[in-house]
Design a protein around this motif. Structure first.
Motif, PDB file in Angstrom:
ATOM      1  N   SER A 159      32.568  21.244  11.975  1.00  0.00           N
ATOM      2  CA  SER A 159      31.935  22.560  12.093  1.00  0.00           C
ATOM      3  C   SER A 159      30.932  22.513  13.245  1.00  0.00           C
ATOM      4  O   SER A 159      30.029  21.690  13.245  1.00  0.00           O
ATOM      5  CB  SER A 159      31.230  22.925  10.787  1.00  0.00           C
ATOM      6  OG  SER A 159      32.203  23.098   9.772  1.00  0.00           O
ATOM      7  N   LYS A 195      31.356  14.277  12.574  1.00  0.00           N
ATOM      8  CA  LYS A 195      31.714  15.035  11.377  1.00  0.00           C
ATOM      9  C   LYS A 195      30.945  14.489  10.178  1.00  0.00           C
ATOM     10  O   LYS A 195      30.751  13.284  10.055  1.00  0.00           O
ATOM     11  CB  LYS A 195      33.226  14.838  11.179  1.00  0.00           C
ATOM     12  CG  LYS A 195      33.904  15.735  10.193  1.00  0.00           C
ATOM     13  CD  LYS A 195      35.414  15.420  10.212  1.00  0.00           C
ATOM     14  CE  LYS A 195      36.083  16.047   9.010  1.00  0.00           C
ATOM     15  NZ  LYS A 195      36.892  17.209   9.356  1.00  0.00           N
ATOM     16  N   GLU A 196      30.538  15.383   9.301  1.00  0.00           N
ATOM     17  CA  GLU A 196      29.924  14.949   8.039  1.00  0.00           C
ATOM     18  C   GLU A 196      30.934  14.098   7.271  1.00  0.00           C
ATOM     19  O   GLU A 196      32.124  14.391   7.292  1.00  0.00           O
ATOM     20  CB  GLU A 196      29.566  16.168   7.187  1.00  0.00           C
ATOM     21  CG  GLU A 196      28.539  17.122   7.797  1.00  0.00           C
ATOM     22  CD  GLU A 196      27.110  16.743   7.433  1.00  0.00           C
ATOM     23  OE1 GLU A 196      26.915  15.954   6.493  1.00  0.00           O
ATOM     24  OE2 GLU A 196      26.194  17.220   8.123  1.00  0.00           O
ATOM     25  N   PRO A 197      30.466  13.089   6.572  1.00  0.00           N
ATOM     26  CA  PRO A 197      31.424  12.226   5.861  1.00  0.00           C
ATOM     27  C   PRO A 197      32.160  12.981   4.755  1.00  0.00           C
ATOM     28  O   PRO A 197      31.655  13.953   4.204  1.00  0.00           O
ATOM     29  CB  PRO A 197      30.541  11.127   5.270  1.00  0.00           C
ATOM     30  CG  PRO A 197      29.171  11.707   5.226  1.00  0.00           C
ATOM     31  CD  PRO A 197      29.079  12.673   6.365  1.00  0.00           C
ATOM     32  N   ARG A 198      33.355  12.505   4.443  1.00  0.00           N
ATOM     33  CA  ARG A 198      34.168  13.132   3.406  1.00  0.00           C
ATOM     34  C   ARG A 198      34.485  12.145   2.281  1.00  0.00           C
ATOM     35  O   ARG A 198      34.489  10.930   2.493  1.00  0.00           O
ATOM     36  CB  ARG A 198      35.497  13.637   3.985  1.00  0.00           C
ATOM     37  CG  ARG A 198      35.361  14.774   4.986  1.00  0.00           C
ATOM     38  CD  ARG A 198      34.839  16.045   4.327  1.00  0.00           C
ATOM     39  NE  ARG A 198      35.034  17.220   5.180  1.00  0.00           N
ATOM     40  CZ  ARG A 198      34.215  17.608   6.145  1.00  0.00           C
ATOM     41  NH1 ARG A 198      33.108  16.929   6.400  1.00  0.00           N
ATOM     42  NH2 ARG A 198      34.483  18.689   6.865  1.00  0.00           N
TER      43      ARG A 198
END
Lengths: 200, 200
Positions: free
Chosen positions: A15, A176-179
């Protein structure tokens, strides 16, 4: 066809809130919407409508209206973990992406259709991957003042503004933020029963 | 990377209600969920949880519960254009795909998370395209008795069953329902203002 392309696009997409002033091709935006139009929908009602916003004055007006509403929202509704989460990322009521991105895509749902919201968000998922395929950054921004923006854009009552998606070139790389992993989010036959799966 | 893959997958995918008894690889199902896990979500809360159902007795139980609820729903709620639309396609309260498909993916949303529903349906969009990439047919089935199924699967209160996705091999080719064109669904800057676009 190469392998695992959908996963690779999904992994690559993050995002993006900071956009450069580089132009992008309107055709690439339309490519993504063309993809979205193929999504399934309740009784195939295709309850989605898209307004592409490129007019700078209109983008500024939208930004002003949204920031005014966000400011009130931030002052009264945000506390606890969410406040902390936002502050850690430098996020505030300011929404510069609404003027910086070359295009905004406002996505509306015809609320008379069955499963309108569900259908529209599947279409949004399709769109995000198609944008990523064309190297275009995006954000799913859900303004609190959706009715105000609907009226501004001359959209009939009954259509709900679900999301504004700024699209353009990212200003800089973003991690990216971790998933979650499969083992955190997937069960077999019953809640809590894990699946044997080795992450590659 | 080949061109327009996301659009091609989106165009190729149709909602499939008739499944063969051919097995599919669990790894392919997990590939699609791995893709879904990369979707954006409100405050990155990743509010999705997935239960893969392969147990035949459990699938049968789910089918019985859903058909019971659907039968009541069909008898009382469905009329007018929707009734006609369903009948033309031979659709009824019977849901054979719930037992015929080798796997069902039940997708839950943690309703405490911001924009839980929106986030989960973006993830569903990602998943449908990843399944199509692996040659797996799918359907987004939204049962009326979602609370009953939640309890059956031992899922804590607060998680809502958003959709059951049967996945497998299609019994026969199916022509996709027609979709709108760009010019039917997209405006520029204001509702009603069309975009000059020649469909290729």
């Amino acid at each position: 066809m190469s392998k695992n392309i959908v996963l690779k696009l999904a992994e690559k997409r993050a995002s993006i809130r900071e956009y450069s002033n580089e132009r992008i091709s309107l055709n690439d935006v339309l490519y993504a919407i063309k993809t979205a139009l193929q999504a399934p929908s309740g009784a195939n009602k295709q309850p989605w409508r898209f307004i592409i916003i490129e007019n700078p004055d209109l983008k500024l007006k939208i930004r002003e209206l949204c920031e005014h509403a966000e400011k009130k929202f931030y002052e009264s509704n945000i506390a606890g973990w969410f406040k902390e989460w936002l502050e850690k990322r430098g996020l505030s009521w300011r929404k510069p992406f609404l003027t910086d991105a070359p295009y905004l895509i406002a996505v509306f749902a015809d609320m008379r259709a069955p499963f309108a919201k569900e259908s529209v968000w599947i279409a949004v998922g399709y769109m995000l991957l198609a944008l990523e395929e064309r190297g275009i950054a995006s954000l799913t921004y859900t303004p609190p003042n959706f009715e105000e923006i609907r009226k501004l854009l001359g959209v009939p009552r009954g259509y709900k503004l679900e999301v504004i998606i700024p699209v353009g070139k990212k200003l800089k790389e973003k991690i990216k933020e971790p998933r979650m992993k499969i083992n955190d989010a997937v069960y077999l036959n019953k809640w809590g029963v894990g699946i044997e799966y080795a992450e590659s």
